[in-house]
Design an enzyme around this catalytic site. Structure first.
Site, mmCIF file in Angstrom:
data_model
loop_
_atom_site.group_PDB
_atom_site.id
_atom_site.type_symbol
_atom_site.label_atom_id
_atom_site.label_comp_id
_atom_site.label_asym_id
_atom_site.label_seq_id
_atom_site.Cartn_x
_atom_site.Cartn_y
_atom_site.Cartn_z
ATOM 1 N N ALA A 68 0.388 -4.271 10.613
ATOM 2 C CA ALA A 68 -0.976 -4.779 10.840
ATOM 3 C C ALA A 68 -1.647 -5.399 9.621
ATOM 4 C CB ALA A 68 -1.849 -3.623 11.339
ATOM 5 N N GLY B 134 0.161 -11.577 7.859
ATOM 6 C CA GLY B 134 0.726 -12.552 8.792
ATOM 7 C C GLY B 134 0.243 -12.378 10.224
ATOM 8 N N GLU C 149 1.851 -0.693 2.562
ATOM 9 C CA GLU C 149 1.228 -1.439 1.471
ATOM 10 C C GLU C 149 1.071 -0.558 0.241
ATOM 11 O OE1 GLU C 149 0.932 -4.566 1.565
ATOM 12 O OE2 GLU C 149 1.059 -4.978 3.707
ATOM 13 N N ALA D 60 6.942 2.672 9.186
ATOM 14 C CA ALA D 60 6.863 2.621 10.652
ATOM 15 C C ALA D 60 8.173 3.026 11.316
ATOM 16 C CB ALA D 60 6.489 1.206 11.093
ATOM 17 N N LEU E 238 6.458 -6.104 12.861
ATOM 18 C CA LEU E 238 7.034 -5.656 11.592
ATOM 19 C C LEU E 238 7.974 -6.721 11.038
ATOM 20 C CD1 LEU E 238 6.419 -2.720 10.766
ATOM 21 C CD2 LEU E 238 8.762 -2.156 11.344
ATOM 22 N N ALA E 239 7.914 -6.970 9.751
ATOM 23 C CA ALA E 239 8.937 -7.783 9.083
ATOM 24 C C ALA E 239 9.328 -6.992 7.853
ATOM 25 C CB ALA E 239 8.385 -9.148 8.711
ATOM 26 N N TYR F 235 18.456 -19.815 10.105
ATOM 27 C CA TYR F 235 17.560 -18.932 10.861
ATOM 28 C C TYR F 235 18.156 -18.542 12.226
ATOM 29 C CZ TYR F 235 13.461 -16.373 12.140
ATOM 30 O OH TYR F 235 12.638 -15.332 12.482
#
Ligand code: NAD
Length: 402
Positions: free
Chosen positions: A49, A52, A75, A112, A139-140, A234
């Protein structure tokens, strides 16, 4: 202290608290300028959250839909003179703005992927909401620690054949050739385990077992297909395999959610500069060409415009949604427009240092990178002293999970 950008490669190791707050305020303004979104879910969990697409989703849910939000992120707070990560400052600013509007907002900082995090969030949902109406999984992550304690890493590599392309050096603006060997089978499998659908499935299963999913609950996961010039690195590469896994997971989740009349949506978003995207080899060139073409077309959007449009015009419609043959919702139709893609294809191999600013919007790419870290934001006095330490009210994980 005064804070300046410290950039190395695709990393900026500093972030500006006031600039990050200004970036959040700007996003809120975009949403509030469009007016309230009616009929949208009111209890929203966003996993990923703080940056991005996830942060934009939280802002649209709260400031657009008036929803209560819980946000999960990973973070770093400030330590001594070292600044916090941008997502920390942005979450601090979001929380302040949510509270100012009387909107419920709870934050979870930690991993997470862990069962402890899932337990902590479920405990809070049970205590405060009973159930959740929308779960945004955004999520990344570069790595995932499994329940066994083993850590697997995702890689950004081609599959089957080497990739060669170019990247633009942020500071010197030199074009550098890059080449990458194809991934091993293990690297492909690891990337799928980190960025594929397994953890999304784990979250939804855990929430479902705890009775936390409301009737009609929706869960989303954002994916990217992109242009044929980026496919080798990608969509046909390791990350693409992980994204394919999301489609299979969504099919399973849709069966699981059917008794609740719920829905799992894979949503194809536009390519944008985010923390995660800045690490993708060759993306600086693609995005600089894309921004040039889309701005010329008047169709350029940032994360906030994309998610705002998703929430207002697609996600909650009962029919007439823009879907592809795989059943994914498409928000990338402006990126994929033929006039945009033909510009990118035509200029892809022609960009040089001499024509960089003529053919591409590298200036816009650079500005987006600086803004992401709170720098070069309009209205901010970068000469002013900053207090790097900003507090965020966090749900304590140890206490909650025990
Ligand atoms: P981002 O880097 O901006 O945000 C990633 C979020 O994940 C952050 O909130 C971060 O704190 C959180 N996170 C990372 N590891 C975590 C962990 N272990 N535990 C808890 N939180 C963690 O990334 P983004 O570009 O917004 O990507 C979000 C999703 O959108 C990804 O699935 C990505 O593939 C997809 N997407 C991105 C683009 C693009 O161009 N950026 C386009 C289409 C789809």
């Amino acid at each position: 202290m005064k804070i300046e950008p410290k950039i190395k490669g695709f990393l900026c190791t500093t972030a500006h608290p006031a600039g990050c707050a200004a970036e959040v305020h700007q996003q809120i303004q975009v949403v509030e300028n469009q007016g309230p979104i009616s009929g949208a879910p009111q209890r929203v969990l966003v996993i990923g959250a703080s940056g991005g697409y996830g942060l934009a989703s939280r802002i649209v849910a709260a400031m657009g839909c008036g929803a209560q939000t819980m946000g999960v992120f990973f973070e770093r707070p400030a330590k001594g003179a070292r600044t916090a990560s941008p997502g920390w400052y942005k979450t601090a600013a979001f929380t302040e703005e949510a509270e100012r509007r009387g909107l419920y907002c709870k934050n979870f900082n930690g991993d997470a992927f862990s069962t402890d995090m899932k337990a902590a969030v479920i405990k809070e949902i049970q205590a405060d909401w009973g159930q959740v109406d929308l779960v945004v999984y955004s999520l990344a992550a570069p790595a995932r620690t499994l329940a066994s304690g083993e850590t697997v890493r995702s890689t950004l590599k081609p599959i089957g054949a080497p990739f060669s392309g170019a990247t633009i050096d942020f500071n010197s603006e030199e074009l550098r050739s890059i080449s990458l060997d194809p991934a091993t089978d293990q690297e492909v499998a690891d990337t799928v385990q980190v960025m594929g659908g397994e953890d999304w499935q784990d979250w939804i299963t855990a929430l479902s077992r705890a009775g936390c999913l409301a009737e009609g609950c929706i869960t989303t996961n954002y994916t990217y297909l992109g242009s044929e010039v980026t496919w080798p690195i990608y969509y046909h590469g390791t990350i693409g395999r992980a994204k394919e896994d999301l489609d299979r997971t969504a099919a399973r989740l849709n069966e699981q959610l059917a008794p609740l009349a719920g829905k799992a949506e894979v949503v194809v978003m536009k390519g944008l500069l985010t923390q995660a995207a800045s690490a993708i080899p060759g993306m600086s060139l693609y995005l600089s060409l894309l921004f040039k073409a889309m701005k010329a077309n008047g169709t350029h959007e940032g994360c906030i415009e994309q998610v705002d449009r998703l929430f207002r015009t697609q996600l909650f419609l009962k029919e007439d949604q823009r879907r592809d043959d795989e059943g994914r919702l498409r928000m990338d139709e402006l990126e994929m427009a033929e006039e945009v893609q033909s510009y990118v294809r035509e200029h892809w191999s022609k960009v040089s240092e001499a024509n960089l600013h003529e053919f591409t919007d590298f200036a816009g790419y650079k500005a987006a990178f600086l803004h992401m870290h709170g720098f070069s934001m309009p209205g901010i006095d970068y000469e002013a002293e900053q207090i790097v330490d900003r507090a965020i009210p966090l749900v304590s994980l140890d206490e909650e999970a025990s």
